[in-house]
Design a protein around this motif. Sequence first.
Motif, short mmCIF file in Angstrom:
data_model
loop_
_atom_site.label_atom_id
_atom_site.label_comp_id
_atom_site.label_asym_id
_atom_site.label_seq_id
_atom_site.Cartn_x
_atom_site.Cartn_y
_atom_site.Cartn_z
N LEU A 183 73.23 -9.60 13.55
CA LEU A 183 74.57 -9.02 13.66
C LEU A 183 74.60 -7.91 14.70
O LEU A 183 75.62 -7.67 15.33
N ALA A 184 73.49 -7.21 14.86
CA ALA A 184 73.43 -6.09 15.79
C ALA A 184 73.05 -6.51 17.20
O ALA A 184 73.27 -5.76 18.15
N GLY A 185 72.49 -7.69 17.35
CA GLY A 185 72.02 -8.13 18.66
C GLY A 185 73.14 -8.49 19.61
O GLY A 185 74.32 -8.41 19.29
N GLU A 186 72.74 -8.90 20.82
CA GLU A 186 73.70 -9.27 21.86
C GLU A 186 74.63 -10.38 21.41
O GLU A 186 75.75 -10.49 21.87
N SER A 187 74.17 -11.22 20.50
CA SER A 187 74.98 -12.35 20.04
C SER A 187 75.73 -12.05 18.75
O SER A 187 76.22 -12.95 18.10
N GLY A 188 75.82 -10.78 18.37
CA GLY A 188 76.45 -10.40 17.12
C GLY A 188 77.83 -11.00 16.90
O GLY A 188 78.17 -11.40 15.79
N GLY A 189 78.61 -11.10 17.96
CA GLY A 189 79.95 -11.67 17.84
C GLY A 189 79.95 -13.11 17.38
O GLY A 189 80.85 -13.55 16.66
N VAL A 190 78.91 -13.85 17.74
CA VAL A 190 78.80 -15.25 17.35
C VAL A 190 78.66 -15.36 15.83
O VAL A 190 79.17 -16.29 15.22
N TRP A 230 77.83 -0.07 10.21
CA TRP A 230 76.63 0.50 9.58
C TRP A 230 75.41 0.24 10.46
O TRP A 230 74.59 1.15 10.69
N VAL A 231 75.27 -0.97 10.96
CA VAL A 231 74.13 -1.32 11.82
C VAL A 231 74.17 -0.53 13.12
O VAL A 231 73.16 0.03 13.55
N ARG A 232 75.36 -0.48 13.75
CA ARG A 232 75.49 0.28 15.01
C ARG A 232 75.14 1.75 14.82
O ARG A 232 74.61 2.39 15.72
N GLY A 233 75.42 2.28 13.63
CA GLY A 233 75.13 3.69 13.34
C GLY A 233 73.72 3.94 12.87
O GLY A 233 73.37 5.07 12.51
N GLY A 234 72.89 2.93 12.83
CA GLY A 234 71.49 3.11 12.46
C GLY A 234 71.21 3.09 10.96
O GLY A 234 70.19 3.62 10.51
N LEU A 235 72.09 2.49 10.17
CA LEU A 235 71.89 2.33 8.72
C LEU A 235 71.69 3.68 8.02
O LEU A 235 70.88 3.78 7.09
N LYS A 236 72.42 4.69 8.44
CA LYS A 236 72.24 6.03 7.88
C LYS A 236 72.78 6.18 6.47
O LYS A 236 72.27 6.98 5.70
N GLN A 237 73.82 5.43 6.14
CA GLN A 237 74.41 5.54 4.82
C GLN A 237 73.65 4.65 3.83
O GLN A 237 73.06 3.65 4.20
#
Length: 185
Positions: free
Chosen positions: A106-113, A160-167
């Motif tokens: 989900l976080a990778g370059e292909s996340g949109g797929v 959450w992933v983009r933010g580094g799973l801080k929560q």
Amino acid sequence: MDRRRRKTRAAIFSAFEGLLAERSYTSITVRDIIERADVGRTTFYDNFETKDDLLRELCEELFDHVTSAAGERAHRDGQEGAGAPSVFLHLLQHLIEDSDNVLRLLAGESGGVFTRYFTDSLEELVSPRVSRAWAAEQDIPMDYLVDLAAGSFVEMVQWWVRGGLKQTPEELDRWYRAALGNVLA
């Protein structure tokens, strides 16, 4: 499915996941996949009609595994209700435990797929939790609310992933259920 075929498919899935973690879906060729999996072109096409077919099956396997594990965990821990953990919390906990697969994709370059596949797989989990009474009272179609709830969950996970799973999963579960308020039963 025999053991040899299962091993071949596992090698292809593994090669494909590794490539997806490194670069975009559109830049990956069948040749890249078969080279990394160390299988022949005919073997690939005996198992998958196209690269898109491989992607669909990979997503189904990953997301079905995640959503069914969350549902089983929620059932094992008791029905949702006052004081019981929500299925959404279980799903978030399972995502964190399995972060090498779904969260990475989900976080990778292909996340949109993967967004549409993840949303589709969540709809079955979300549907029984959408308040039918509230939907009827507001004159809002159920399929719209189910898609809204599933899509919101996926967007939250990507945030959450983009933010580094801080929560913590507990925080996200609380925020999600508070934000959707009357939509969820």
